[in-house]
Design a protein around this motif. Structure first.
Motif, short mmCIF file in Angstrom:
data_model
loop_
_atom_site.label_atom_id
_atom_site.label_comp_id
_atom_site.label_asym_id
_atom_site.label_seq_id
_atom_site.Cartn_x
_atom_site.Cartn_y
_atom_site.Cartn_z
N GLU A 26 -5.36 -9.20 23.28
CA GLU A 26 -5.02 -10.50 22.69
C GLU A 26 -5.45 -10.49 21.23
OE1 GLU A 26 -7.14 -13.77 24.40
OE2 GLU A 26 -8.90 -12.55 24.86
N LEU A 27 -4.98 -11.46 20.48
CA LEU A 27 -5.27 -11.46 19.05
C LEU A 27 -5.24 -12.87 18.51
CD1 LEU A 27 -5.66 -9.64 16.46
CD2 LEU A 27 -3.20 -9.91 16.11
N TRP A 28 -6.27 -13.20 17.71
CA TRP A 28 -6.29 -14.46 16.96
C TRP A 28 -5.99 -14.12 15.50
CZ3 TRP A 28 -7.17 -19.38 18.90
CH2 TRP A 28 -7.63 -19.46 20.23
N PHE A 29 -5.11 -14.88 14.88
CA PHE A 29 -4.83 -14.67 13.46
C PHE A 29 -4.43 -15.99 12.81
CE2 PHE A 29 -0.89 -13.90 15.69
CZ PHE A 29 0.13 -14.38 14.87
N ASP A 30 -4.51 -16.01 11.47
CA ASP A 30 -4.33 -17.25 10.71
C ASP A 30 -3.21 -17.10 9.68
OD1 ASP A 30 -6.59 -18.44 11.98
OD2 ASP A 30 -7.91 -17.39 10.58
N PHE A 31 -2.68 -18.25 9.26
CA PHE A 31 -1.70 -18.30 8.19
C PHE A 31 -2.03 -19.44 7.24
CE2 PHE A 31 2.16 -20.19 6.37
CZ PHE A 31 2.65 -19.12 5.65
N ILE A 32 -2.03 -19.13 5.95
CA ILE A 32 -2.14 -20.14 4.89
C ILE A 32 -1.17 -19.77 3.78
CG2 ILE A 32 -4.56 -20.74 5.37
CD1 ILE A 32 -5.30 -19.04 2.90
N ALA A 33 -0.94 -20.68 2.87
CA ALA A 33 -0.11 -20.39 1.69
C ALA A 33 -0.49 -21.36 0.58
CB ALA A 33 1.38 -20.52 2.02
N ASP A 34 -0.15 -20.98 -0.63
CA ASP A 34 -0.35 -21.83 -1.81
C ASP A 34 -1.82 -22.20 -2.00
OD1 ASP A 34 2.59 -22.62 -2.74
OD2 ASP A 34 2.53 -22.59 -0.57
N THR A 35 -2.62 -21.18 -2.21
CA THR A 35 -4.04 -21.39 -2.50
C THR A 35 -4.25 -21.71 -3.98
OG1 THR A 35 -4.27 -19.02 -2.89
CG2 THR A 35 -4.74 -19.81 -0.68
N GLY A 36 -3.17 -21.83 -4.72
CA GLY A 36 -3.13 -21.76 -6.17
C GLY A 36 -4.12 -22.52 -7.00
N ASP A 37 -4.47 -23.78 -6.68
CA ASP A 37 -5.29 -24.58 -7.59
C ASP A 37 -6.75 -24.18 -7.57
OD1 ASP A 37 -3.26 -26.06 -8.64
OD2 ASP A 37 -3.40 -27.65 -7.16
N GLY A 38 -7.20 -23.51 -6.50
CA GLY A 38 -8.59 -23.11 -6.44
C GLY A 38 -9.52 -24.31 -6.28
N GLY A 39 -10.83 -24.08 -6.47
CA GLY A 39 -11.78 -25.19 -6.45
C GLY A 39 -12.05 -25.71 -5.05
N ASN A 40 -12.29 -27.03 -4.97
CA ASN A 40 -12.75 -27.65 -3.74
C ASN A 40 -11.81 -27.41 -2.56
OD1 ASN A 40 -14.97 -28.79 -5.10
ND2 ASN A 40 -13.74 -30.54 -5.75
N SER A 41 -10.51 -27.63 -2.78
CA SER A 41 -9.57 -27.56 -1.67
C SER A 41 -9.44 -26.13 -1.14
CB SER A 41 -8.20 -28.10 -2.10
OG SER A 41 -7.76 -27.46 -3.28
N THR A 42 -9.35 -25.14 -2.04
CA THR A 42 -9.22 -23.75 -1.60
C THR A 42 -10.48 -23.30 -0.87
OG1 THR A 42 -7.78 -23.31 -3.48
CG2 THR A 42 -8.72 -21.41 -2.35
N TYR A 43 -11.65 -23.68 -1.39
CA TYR A 43 -12.89 -23.27 -0.72
C TYR A 43 -13.03 -23.95 0.64
CZ TYR A 43 -17.76 -22.57 0.46
OH TYR A 43 -18.90 -22.24 1.13
N ALA A 44 -12.59 -25.20 0.75
CA ALA A 44 -12.68 -25.90 2.03
C ALA A 44 -11.91 -25.14 3.11
CB ALA A 44 -12.15 -27.33 1.90
N ILE A 45 -10.71 -24.66 2.78
CA ILE A 45 -9.93 -23.89 3.75
C ILE A 45 -10.56 -22.53 3.99
CG2 ILE A 45 -7.71 -22.75 4.11
CD1 ILE A 45 -7.64 -25.72 4.65
N ALA A 46 -11.01 -21.86 2.91
CA ALA A 46 -11.63 -20.55 3.07
C ALA A 46 -12.89 -20.64 3.94
CB ALA A 46 -11.97 -19.97 1.70
N ARG A 47 -13.65 -21.70 3.79
CA ARG A 47 -14.86 -21.89 4.62
C ARG A 47 -14.50 -22.00 6.10
NH1 ARG A 47 -20.11 -23.46 5.04
NH2 ARG A 47 -20.62 -25.26 6.34
N LEU A 48 -13.43 -22.72 6.38
CA LEU A 48 -12.99 -22.84 7.78
C LEU A 48 -12.52 -21.50 8.33
CD1 LEU A 48 -11.04 -26.22 7.59
CD2 LEU A 48 -13.23 -25.83 8.73
#
Length: 661
Positions: A26-48
């Motif tokens: 079995e396998l767990w994997f993730d998908f995201i896109a448009d990390t472009g602006d950086g800062g708070n929002s990008t780090y919030a997703i990266a932390r999760l």
């Protein structure tokens, strides 16, 4: 990239095809896109993404999500353009804070032979840490893909995620008959013939008849083509129709910074793609969802909306911020907005007979007189002015071409005219109000009473009263400085006494005409008028433009990019986590954070956890360096499931052999 490929048969090239994950149960994997602006929002997703596991409350149950062993990123890694600064600060930095790279990692290292495996790992199949594959978006192509190749294809680590990838497109063979195709659409929204050849041969030679494919592109052509009435991505469509032949169970994309999922309804026609998913909530500003509410058809099949984030209602309400918050979010717009308004009414200064508006006895009469004066001023601009007329014609032209081509030419002309007319009317109204205010001050002897040096005369009077000079020191100072002592003060005070200069010059123009002023005097007058008119007009120009965007986004469903990028909303961030079960079914969960923290602090758990010198960060219990300053607002505490569904494994008829080699 094609020229660098030494293998004639691309389907056998290890640079493009990766099958090191297919041996897992079995396998767990993730998908995201448009990390472009950086800062708070990008780090919030990266932390999760970096957490060893996430515990999420869903209804009355608790769901536990292990960390994804694979991270897929759908492009637009950094805004506004790809360069070392944007990639390092807005893309790599948040992910390195969330999951640190190995101790031996150096930012300037260039990987010549990938994969560069950690010590003790002889092949990619043995590596147990998280890995990452990504495709470029249109913003990543602005420099010809140079930065993407340098930072993705020739680096080995994105924080603690290992980067085996060598090209801008790839194919992954996953467990239990699942595949991921990562396509590079470049700047024209389609794949080139080299990619098409690789994926077409892969479908023929490697992908089994009962296998299932997840197709990733940066742009959601199905939504954008419907919205713009266009037809792009013909090579991708041909690949899906003629080579995948119903094996494409899910097509994913970013580019639009929201979450939407459409699923195919029951149909007698062949179903080319079962599910269409957009998730561009990886860190960029928010896009609206309600403008795509009426999408229903793609590839000849009917689709229905299954999940939207934010909801259509919330999206429409958020658009109200264009009226209420546009100026606060875009204060730089004041610079050009105030200048444009001044050009529109430049020829109308001064209005020497503006006081006649107040000659009416009743307030109704004064209001009617005021609007009649406005109407007359507009006609005067069209009939007699030069500078203001040029400004009006330029504004009309720009307003027409600013309206998206989604509307017909007639509607564009009408909407552009109404937009420009609103600005012109506002500018004339403000001009009359300002002129009326100056005239009232002059008639009440508040301005233009002592010439250009009123402020200096007041200063000399106050100086004589409160600071007497019995010794004649001031007279001697004037003599010693050859008159510069009082002259400098006199003219400096005139320069700062803008209302008086403006009123005195205006009175002169009204008595003798503009021709009576020397060129320098005219320049001083118009500069002083501009300074006050700019301050008066900037709140109005932002209000008018914000109202235009609000009307367009909610009534005509246009300007979705301009209307929401201007609001700079960092909230409503999400990522999608997949689980290939042992049975072969694919579980899909989209996890979201409604409000992104703005203040962070060093995570004491991360700081206190013992760290071995060569320990990989993914083995730590607390891998992320920063947490929200308020514990209750940390992404790990407020994350929730906004969509979940299951894609069953393709049923295999036991009487028919699988055609896969």
């Amino acid at each position: 990239q094609a020229a660098m490929n030494k293998t004639p048969d691309e389907s056998k090239s290890s640079d493009l095809l990766y099958d090191h994950l297919d041996g897992k149960d079995e396998l767990w994997f993730d998908f995201i896109a448009d990390t472009g602006d950086g800062g708070n929002s990008t780090y919030a997703i990266a932390r999760l993404l970096a957490q060893p596991s996430l515990v999420v409350k869903s209804d009355d149950s608790r769901l536990i999500f292990p960390r994804g062993e694979l991270l897929l990123i759908g492009g637009d890694l950094a805004y506004p353009n790809p360069c070392s600064f944007t990639y390092e600060r807005r893309f790599f930095c948040p992910f390195e804070y969330a999951l640190q790279p190995p101790a031996w990692y150096t930012p300037d290292h260039i990987a010549l032979e990938k994969p560069e495996l950690p010590l003790g790992v002889s092949e990619l199949r043995q590596y147990s840490g998280p890995q990452c594959f990504m495709i470029p978006g249109n913003h990543d192509w602005f420099d010809g893909l140079n930065t993407f190749m340098r930072y993705v294809c020739h680096k080995s680590w994105l924080g603690g995620w290992f980067l085996p990838q060598k090209r801008s497109y790839f194919a992954l063979k996953l467990p239990n008959g699942w595949w991921v195709f990562g396509l590079d659409q470049a700047l024209h929204g389609d794949i080139d013939v080299y990619q098409f050849k690789f994926f077409a041969e892969l479908c023929q030679q490697k992908v089994g008849e009962h296998d299932s494919v997840i197709l990733i592109t940066h742009e959601p052509n199905w939504l954008l083509d419907w919205y713009w009435g266009d037809k792009t991505g013909k090579n991708v469509t041909y690949l899906i129709r003629e080579y995948l032949k119903g094996r494409c169970k899910l097509r994913m994309a970013g580019d639009l910074h929201h979450y939407m999922r459409h699923s195919c309804t029951e149909s007698k026609e062949p179903v080319h793609v079962q599910h269409l998913l957009v998730n561009g909530c990886g860190g960029a500003f928010l896009h609206p969802t309600h403008v795509f509410e009426n999408f229903k058809e793609c590839y000849g099949n009917k689709y229905e909306t299954k999940a939207v984030y934010p909801s259509y209602e919330d999206s429409s309400k958020i658009a109200l911020g264009n009226i209420l918050k546009f100026r606060r979010k875009n204060w730089q717009f004041d610079v050009i907005g105030g200048f444009v308004y001044f050009v529109l009414v430049f020829s109308m200064f001064p209005q020497c007979d503006s006081f006649r508006i107040l000659h009416e006895d009743s307030w109704d009469g004064r209001v009617n007189s005021f609007f009649n004066a406005t109407w007359n001023a507009i006609f005067e601009i069209l009939e007699h002015s030069y500078v203001s007329l040029a400004g009006v014609l330029t504004l009309l032209t720009v307003s027409f071409f600013f309206v998206p081509t989604k509307l017909s030419r007639r509607r564009r002309a009408l909407l552009g005219f109404l937009h420009a007319a609103a600005h012109i009317t506002s500018a004339v109204l403000l001009m009359l109000l300002m002129e009326l205010g100056i005239e009232i001050c002059i008639r009440n002897h508040l301005l233009a009473t002592s010439g250009y040096h009123t402020l200096y005369e007041w200063y000399r009077q106050a100086e004589s009263e409160h600071f007497p000079d019995p010794t004649g020191l001031r007279a001697r100072l004037e003599q010693w400085t050859f008159g510069l002592y009082p002259a400098c003060i006199k003219y400096l005070m005139s320069a700062f006494d803008i209302p008086e200069v403006m009123a005195v010059t205006r009175s002169t123009i009204c008595r003798k005409g503009i021709e009576s002023l020397p060129r320098g005097g005219a320049i001083i007058y118009y500069v002083s008028v501009f300074l006050y008119f700019w301050v008066l007009s900037t709140p109005v120009v932002s209000m008018v433009f914000g109202s235009y965007l609000y009307v367009c986004i909610n009534w005509f469903h246009i300007h979705f990019d301009e209307a929401f990028s201007s609001l700079r909303i960092a909230n409503y961030k999400a990522f999608t986590r997949f689980h290939i079960k042992k049975s072969g079914d694919l579980e899909v969960f989209t996890l979201a954070v409604d409000k992104v923290p703005k203040e962070w602090m060093l995570d004491p758990d991360w700081d206190m956890e013992p760290k071995e010198p060569l320990q990989m960060s993914h083995t730590r219990r607390f891998p992320s360096k920063w947490r929200a300053a308020s514990g209750w607002s940390d992404p790990t505490s407020v994350v929730r499931v906004v969509d979940q569904f299951v894609i069953p494994r393709t049923a295999v008829d036991p009487l028919l052999p699988d055609s896969a080699p």
